[in-house]
Design a protein around this motif. Structure first.
Motif, PDB file in Angstrom:
ATOM      1  N   PRO A 143       0.825  -1.202   0.000  1.00 52.66           N
ATOM      2  CA  PRO A 143       0.000   0.000   0.000  1.00 52.66           C
ATOM      3  C   PRO A 143       0.862   1.256   0.000  1.00 52.66           C
ATOM      4  CG  PRO A 143       0.061  -0.961   2.190  1.00 52.66           C
ATOM      5  CD  PRO A 143       0.769  -1.930   1.276  1.00 52.66           C
ATOM      6  N   GLY A 144       0.285   2.345  -0.480  1.00 48.64           N
ATOM      7  CA  GLY A 144       1.009   3.602  -0.500  1.00 48.64           C
ATOM      8  C   GLY A 144       1.783   3.794  -1.774  1.00 48.64           C
ATOM      9  N   PHE A 145       2.772   4.690  -1.717  1.00 48.24           N
ATOM     10  CA  PHE A 145       3.595   4.975  -2.879  1.00 48.24           C
ATOM     11  C   PHE A 145       4.994   5.312  -2.401  1.00 48.24           C
ATOM     12  CE2 PHE A 145       2.042   8.947  -1.349  1.00 48.24           C
ATOM     13  CZ  PHE A 145       3.052   9.860  -1.576  1.00 48.24           C
ATOM     14  N   VAL A 146       5.915   5.366  -3.357  1.00 45.79           N
ATOM     15  CA  VAL A 146       7.329   5.522  -3.019  1.00 45.79           C
ATOM     16  C   VAL A 146       7.885   6.768  -3.695  1.00 45.79           C
ATOM     17  CG1 VAL A 146       9.630   4.469  -3.192  1.00 45.79           C
ATOM     18  CG2 VAL A 146       7.631   3.035  -2.735  1.00 45.79           C
ATOM     19  N   ILE A 147       8.672   7.552  -2.950  1.00 41.89           N
ATOM     20  CA  ILE A 147       9.385   8.685  -3.518  1.00 41.89           C
ATOM     21  C   ILE A 147      10.875   8.473  -3.287  1.00 41.89           C
ATOM     22  CG2 ILE A 147       7.474  10.287  -3.163  1.00 41.89           C
ATOM     23  CD1 ILE A 147       9.035  11.442  -0.772  1.00 41.89           C
ATOM     24  N   ASP A 148      11.673   9.154  -4.103  1.00 40.53           N
ATOM     25  CA  ASP A 148      13.122   9.078  -3.986  1.00 40.53           C
ATOM     26  C   ASP A 148      13.640  10.462  -3.620  1.00 40.53           C
ATOM     27  OD1 ASP A 148      15.805   8.678  -4.102  1.00 40.53           O
ATOM     28  OD2 ASP A 148      15.837   7.848  -6.136  1.00 40.53           O
ATOM     29  N   PRO A 149      13.845  10.732  -2.318  1.00 38.57           N
ATOM     30  CA  PRO A 149      14.260  12.076  -1.898  1.00 38.57           C
ATOM     31  C   PRO A 149      15.652  12.457  -2.388  1.00 38.57           C
ATOM     32  CG  PRO A 149      14.401  10.536  -0.059  1.00 38.57           C
ATOM     33  CD  PRO A 149      13.747   9.794  -1.182  1.00 38.57           C
ATOM     34  N   ARG A 150      16.432  11.492  -2.873  1.00 38.71           N
ATOM     35  CA  ARG A 150      17.793  11.795  -3.331  1.00 38.71           C
ATOM     36  C   ARG A 150      17.804  12.646  -4.592  1.00 38.71           C
ATOM     37  NH1 ARG A 150      19.445   5.551  -3.271  1.00 38.71           N
ATOM     38  NH2 ARG A 150      17.416   5.604  -4.323  1.00 38.71           N
ATOM     39  N   VAL A 151      16.657  12.716  -5.289  1.00 41.38           N
ATOM     40  CA  VAL A 151      16.627  13.543  -6.499  1.00 41.38           C
ATOM     41  C   VAL A 151      16.458  15.021  -6.160  1.00 41.38           C
ATOM     42  CG1 VAL A 151      15.647  11.617  -7.810  1.00 41.38           C
ATOM     43  CG2 VAL A 151      14.120  13.369  -6.878  1.00 41.38           C
ATOM     44  N   ILE A 152      16.170  15.340  -4.897  1.00 40.36           N
ATOM     45  CA  ILE A 152      16.015  16.736  -4.478  1.00 40.36           C
ATOM     46  C   ILE A 152      17.386  17.252  -4.041  1.00 40.36           C
ATOM     47  CG2 ILE A 152      14.806  18.325  -2.939  1.00 40.36           C
ATOM     48  CD1 ILE A 152      12.679  16.135  -2.550  1.00 40.36           C
ATOM     49  N   LYS A 153      17.938  18.165  -4.772  1.00 41.13           N
ATOM     50  CA  LYS A 153      19.276  18.690  -4.497  1.00 41.13           C
ATOM     51  C   LYS A 153      19.176  19.983  -3.682  1.00 41.13           C
ATOM     52  CE  LYS A 153      20.666  15.354  -7.138  1.00 41.13           C
ATOM     53  NZ  LYS A 153      21.120  14.086  -6.516  1.00 41.13           N
ATOM     54  N   ASP A 154      20.352  20.507  -3.282  1.00 48.24           N
ATOM     55  CA  ASP A 154      20.400  21.764  -2.534  1.00 48.24           C
ATOM     56  C   ASP A 154      19.709  22.871  -3.335  1.00 48.24           C
ATOM     57  OD1 ASP A 154      21.768  20.517  -0.516  1.00 48.24           O
ATOM     58  OD2 ASP A 154      23.749  21.204  -1.179  1.00 48.24           O
ATOM     59  N   GLY A 155      18.897  23.650  -2.644  1.00 42.22           N
ATOM     60  CA  GLY A 155      18.195  24.746  -3.298  1.00 42.22           C
ATOM     61  C   GLY A 155      16.939  24.313  -4.033  1.00 42.22           C
ATOM     62  N   GLN A 156      16.577  23.047  -3.916  1.00 47.48           N
ATOM     63  CA  GLN A 156      15.386  22.534  -4.584  1.00 47.48           C
ATOM     64  C   GLN A 156      14.361  22.072  -3.547  1.00 47.48           C
ATOM     65  OE1 GLN A 156      16.873  19.405  -7.145  1.00 47.48           O
ATOM     66  NE2 GLN A 156      17.708  20.848  -8.638  1.00 47.48           N
ATOM     67  N   THR A 157      13.123  21.948  -3.995  1.00 49.18           N
ATOM     68  CA  THR A 157      12.032  21.531  -3.113  1.00 49.18           C
ATOM     69  C   THR A 157      11.145  20.529  -3.836  1.00 49.18           C
ATOM     70  OG1 THR A 157      12.011  23.714  -2.057  1.00 49.18           O
ATOM     71  CG2 THR A 157      10.077  22.307  -1.708  1.00 49.18           C
TER      72      THR A 157
END
Length: 201
Positions: A143-157
């Motif tokens: 259940p749910g979903f998956v995100i990859d926070p490693r694609v968010i770099k400095d200065g990004q949201t």
């Protein structure tokens, strides 16, 4: 039609009548043997909403009625699973993700509404460049979903907008997600009326 009338039919008509009767008998027999199919309510209310263009995707098994409102699980590969149990506490979910080092904003967008202003950031990275949402590979059916926070770099949201259908009589709450990475600041979501499809950007 009497038996004598049927016997007096031309051979061709008699054969057609016989085939028709046999077909009807077989059709009724098959119908009687077929199991009654029960209509099931789909767990996902919206279709894939432009995954390549807008990263709005249909989500399975995001259902309401749970306590707490959500669950966040770290996966061994560095990705993060988010399961929404109930449409509430978006600010707390956002705070919990930020406490894990993820620069994200989280918003629930009810049916018939959209976030304003649009776009909410000066620039959103193409989904191919920063795939925040991890597309299921068929092996992961939880259940749910998956995100990859490693694609968010400095200065990004990271921006997570959930299309929600908040009906107390309907356990299905979350229909889709719009997940993208923005450069710079992201404007607060002010909900305004819309007749566009959910999560149109």
């Amino acid at each position: 039609m009497t038996w004598n009338d049927e016997r007096d039919l031309p051979e061709g008509r008699h054969r057609l009548l016989k085939e028709f009767v046999m077909t009807e008998i077989e059709h009724k027999a098959q119908k009687a043997r077929a199991p009654r199919r029960r209509l099931l309510r789909p767990a996902v209310l919206a279709p894939v909403l432009g995954l390549a263009a807008a990263a709005a995707v249909a989500l399975p098994l995001l259902v309401g009625g749970g306590d707490p409102a959500y669950a966040v699980t770290d996966n061994p590969d560095g990705t993060v699973r988010i399961q929404i149990n109930e449409v509430r506490d978006a600010d707390k979910l956002e705070a919990d993700l930020r406490a894990k080092g993820m620069s994200v904003v989280v918003d629930y967008v009810p049916k018939g509404k959209k976030c304003s202003p649009q776009p909410r950031a000066a620039r959103f990275l193409p989904e191919e460049e920063a795939p925040l949402y991890v597309v299921p590979d068929g092996k992961d059916d939880g259940p749910g979903f998956v995100i990859d926070p490693r694609v968010i770099k400095d200065g990004q949201t990271g921006v997570l907008e959930f299309s929600v259908f908040d009906d107390p009589d309907d356990p299905v709450r979350v229909a889709a997600i719009w997940a993208r990475v923005a450069e710079g600041a992201v404007a607060d979501c002010t909900l305004v009326d819309t007749t566009e499809p959910p999560l149109s950007h």
